[in-house]
Enzyme design. Structure first.
Site, PDB file in Angstrom:
ATOM      1  N   SER A  24       0.833  -1.202   0.000  1.00 28.98           N
ATOM      2  CA  SER A  24       0.000   0.000   0.000  1.00 28.98           C
ATOM      3  C   SER A  24       0.874   1.262   0.000  1.00 28.98           C
ATOM      4  O   SER A  24       1.725   1.402  -0.887  1.00 28.98           O
ATOM      5  CB  SER A  24      -0.945  -0.057   1.208  1.00 28.98           C
ATOM      6  OG  SER A  24      -1.975   0.860   1.074  1.00 28.98           O
ATOM      7  N   ASP A  39      -8.748  -6.577  -4.590  1.00 31.09           N
ATOM      8  CA  ASP A  39      -8.332  -5.238  -4.133  1.00 31.09           C
ATOM      9  C   ASP A  39      -8.919  -4.197  -5.092  1.00 31.09           C
ATOM     10  O   ASP A  39      -8.496  -4.084  -6.238  1.00 31.09           O
ATOM     11  CB  ASP A  39      -6.794  -5.163  -4.116  1.00 31.09           C
ATOM     12  CG  ASP A  39      -6.271  -3.842  -3.549  1.00 31.09           C
ATOM     13  OD1 ASP A  39      -7.064  -2.894  -3.388  1.00 31.09           O
ATOM     14  OD2 ASP A  39      -5.060  -3.766  -3.279  1.00 31.09           O
ATOM     15  N   HIS A  48      -7.970  -5.234  -0.210  1.00 31.26           N
ATOM     16  CA  HIS A  48      -6.670  -4.562  -0.167  1.00 31.26           C
ATOM     17  C   HIS A  48      -5.797  -5.045   0.994  1.00 31.26           C
ATOM     18  O   HIS A  48      -4.604  -5.299   0.836  1.00 31.26           O
ATOM     19  CB  HIS A  48      -6.906  -3.054  -0.057  1.00 31.26           C
ATOM     20  CG  HIS A  48      -5.681  -2.241   0.081  1.00 31.26           C
ATOM     21  ND1 HIS A  48      -4.737  -2.157  -0.920  1.00 31.26           N
ATOM     22  CD2 HIS A  48      -5.206  -1.486   1.111  1.00 31.26           C
ATOM     23  CE1 HIS A  48      -3.748  -1.368  -0.525  1.00 31.26           C
ATOM     24  NE2 HIS A  48      -4.002  -0.955   0.706  1.00 31.26           N
TER      25      HIS A  48
HETATM   26  N1  LIG Z   1      -4.948  -0.969   6.651  1.00 26.96           N
HETATM   27  C1  LIG Z   1      -3.641  -0.522   6.356  1.00 26.96           C
HETATM   28  C2  LIG Z   1      -3.389  -0.364   4.904  1.00 26.96           C
HETATM   29  C3  LIG Z   1      -4.157   0.780   4.312  1.00 26.96           C
HETATM   30  O1  LIG Z   1      -3.656   1.089   3.065  1.00 26.96           O
HETATM   31  C4  LIG Z   1      -3.336   0.736   7.107  1.00 26.96           C
HETATM   32  O2  LIG Z   1      -4.197   1.245   7.802  1.00 26.96           O
HETATM   33  O3  LIG Z   1      -2.205   1.201   7.048  1.00 26.96           O
END
Ligand SMILES: N[C@@H](CCO)C(=O)O
Ligand SMILES: CC(=O)SCCNC(=O)CCNC(=O)[C@H](O)C(C)(C)COP(=O)(O)OP(=O)(O)OC[C@H]1O[C@@H](n2cnc3c(N)ncnc32)[C@H](O)[C@@H]1OP(=O)(O)O
Length: 390
Positions: free
Chosen positions: A164, A330, A363
């Site tokens: 991410s 995702d 995701h």
């Molecule tokens: N759930 C993760 C990934 C979000 O992109 C976060 O809060 O960092």
């Protein structure tokens, strides 16, 4: 032969008898030159390490955390008491094997877990920076990490890996420091934040800004916190980290602790109760202004725009081998985003593998038990280690 590592801050007595060392932080001597045109000084960076740096200093792995992650990748989190967020992937005998590699993860600049950010004290005023903190970019985060590696005496990384927003940092590393990254694994990410993703972030930010306890970002001065706004921001964002099939599998239309609807706005459905729980627990561990800043950093990320509008140009000088990974469910960073990175790497004549993992977890699958992710990561890292002579 392993060499001890120079570290400032509270040091473990011996790395050999500590599978993961306590968090260290160092006050960086040089200012951080930020894209906003500000030289941030003084500033500090909090980080965590696991494993041992070899004599050649060739086995370093940098783990880049996601939006609300932190340096606690392989140890119990000091606030939540939960396991390290990537213990499935990192540890003795795991794909990122801490018996073989020296693993570093640093809290990004602008965050709130020990690295300087909007909740830190502004030396010019003696109060928390709040919105006086300069806007942060992904490139600023990476620049800060590079300064940490310089301090640790690590010239180049064996591997740079993250999911991410962590994946954005990995791509930025490959673009900014092509000679310093041997292998790169950006997961569930994109080379730019899409309009839809910016839209979701904006809704979350507006929830924070609309909270009367936000006080123009000065809530720490008056001893309040915009808990409602931040909680709602997380609830909305959390939906984007999952998927419709996963929500159906986990909750369906089942009711929460009742046999019939209450005909009120109580959390009748399990999914409502779950989201409220996610909002409440998030507020306990995260700073609202840091959330504003880091979501903005993701919004501004556009690697092609930084390279004349051609993504391949970002990788022209690369000597890095890449493994790009996406998850079928995702919808935040769909496979098409990863494919665009692969095509750019192909155009730049870079060695690249592409893995699309079949998953209904959405995701956040990269944080969960996905055997296909683990096995692909293991294979890619083992092959890179062979090439590197590790
Ligand atoms: N759930 C993760 C990934 C979000 O992109 C976060 O809060 O960092
Ligand atoms: C990459 C990095 O840098 S780390 C990023 C920062 N960390 C995160 O974002 C992790 C936070 N995200 C999560 O926990 C995400 O939910 C996931 C998707 C990663 C975890 O997925 P899972 O392990 O399947 O957990 P799940 O989504 O079911 O959530 C479990 C929690 O919901 C709670 N819960 C489950 N059902 C309900 C319900 N009906 N009502 C209320 N609470 C509920 C559980 O009690 C549990 O609470 P806890 O986390 O306080 O112990």
């Amino acid at each position: 032969m392993a060499t001890p590592l120079l570290k400032s801050g509270p040091e473990p007595a011996s790395q050999a008898d500590e599978p993961t060392s306590p968090v260290a932080r160092f006050e960086v001597d040089a200012p951080l030159a930020m894209d906003a045109g500000v030289d941030l000084a003084p500033w500090q960076i909090a980080y965590q390490t696991a494993g041992t740096l070899n004599a050649e200093r060739s086995n370093a792995v940098l783990v880049c955390h996601a939006l609300t992650g932190d340096q606690h990748f392989a140890n119990t989190h000091p606030v939540t008491g939960k396991d390290g967020w990537w213990e499935r992937l990192i540890g003795p005998g795991k794909p990122v094997d801490t018996d073989r590699y020296f693993v570093i993860c640093a809290n990004v600049v602008g965050s709130c877990m020990g690295t300087t950010g909007p909740a830190s004290i502004n030396p010019a005023t003696g109060r928390a920076y709040g919105l006086d903190f300069p806007l942060v970019t992904i490139r600023d985060m990476v620049r800060g990490q590079a300064m940490l590696l310089d301090r640790l005496g690590i010239k180049d990384l064996f591997l740079c890996i993250g999911g991410s927003m962590g994946g954005m940092q990995v791509l930025q590393w490959a673009a900014s420091y092509p000679e310093r990254v041997f292998a790169a694994m950006p997961i569930a990410t994109g080379a730019r934040h899409s309009a839809q993703n910016i839209a979701f972030h904006e809704v979350g930010r507006q929830a924070i800004l609309a909270d009367p306890n936000w006080h123009g970002g000065r809530y720490l001065d008056v001893g309040t916190r915009p808990a409602k706004g931040l909680g709602v921001a997380r609830m909305g964002a959390h939906i984007t980290y999952l998927s419709e099939p996963a929500l159906h599998r986990k909750f369906g239309r089942r009711l929460q602790d009742r046999d019939a609807p209450t005909f009120s706005f109580d959390a009748d459905f399990q999914i409502e109760s779950y989201l409220r729980h996610q909002g409440i627990t998030f507020v306990e561990r995260f700073d609202a202004n840091a959330y504003l800043y880091l979501t903005r950093a993701m919004d501004y990320f556009d690697l092609a725009a930084d390279h004349g509008g051609v993504l391949a140009n970002a990788f022209r000088d690369t000597r890095t081998r890449f493994c790009i990974m996406s998850f079928t469910s995702d919808w935040l960073f769909p496979t098409a985003d990863s494919r665009a990175i692969v095509h750019a790497l192909n155009a730049a004549a870079a060695p690249v593998a592409f893995v699309e993992v079949e998953s209904d977890k959405g995701h956040d699958a990269f944080l969960l038990d996905e055997p296909a992710m683990i096995s692909a990561a293991k294979g890619f890292i083992a092959a890179a280690a062979r090439e590197r002579g590790l």
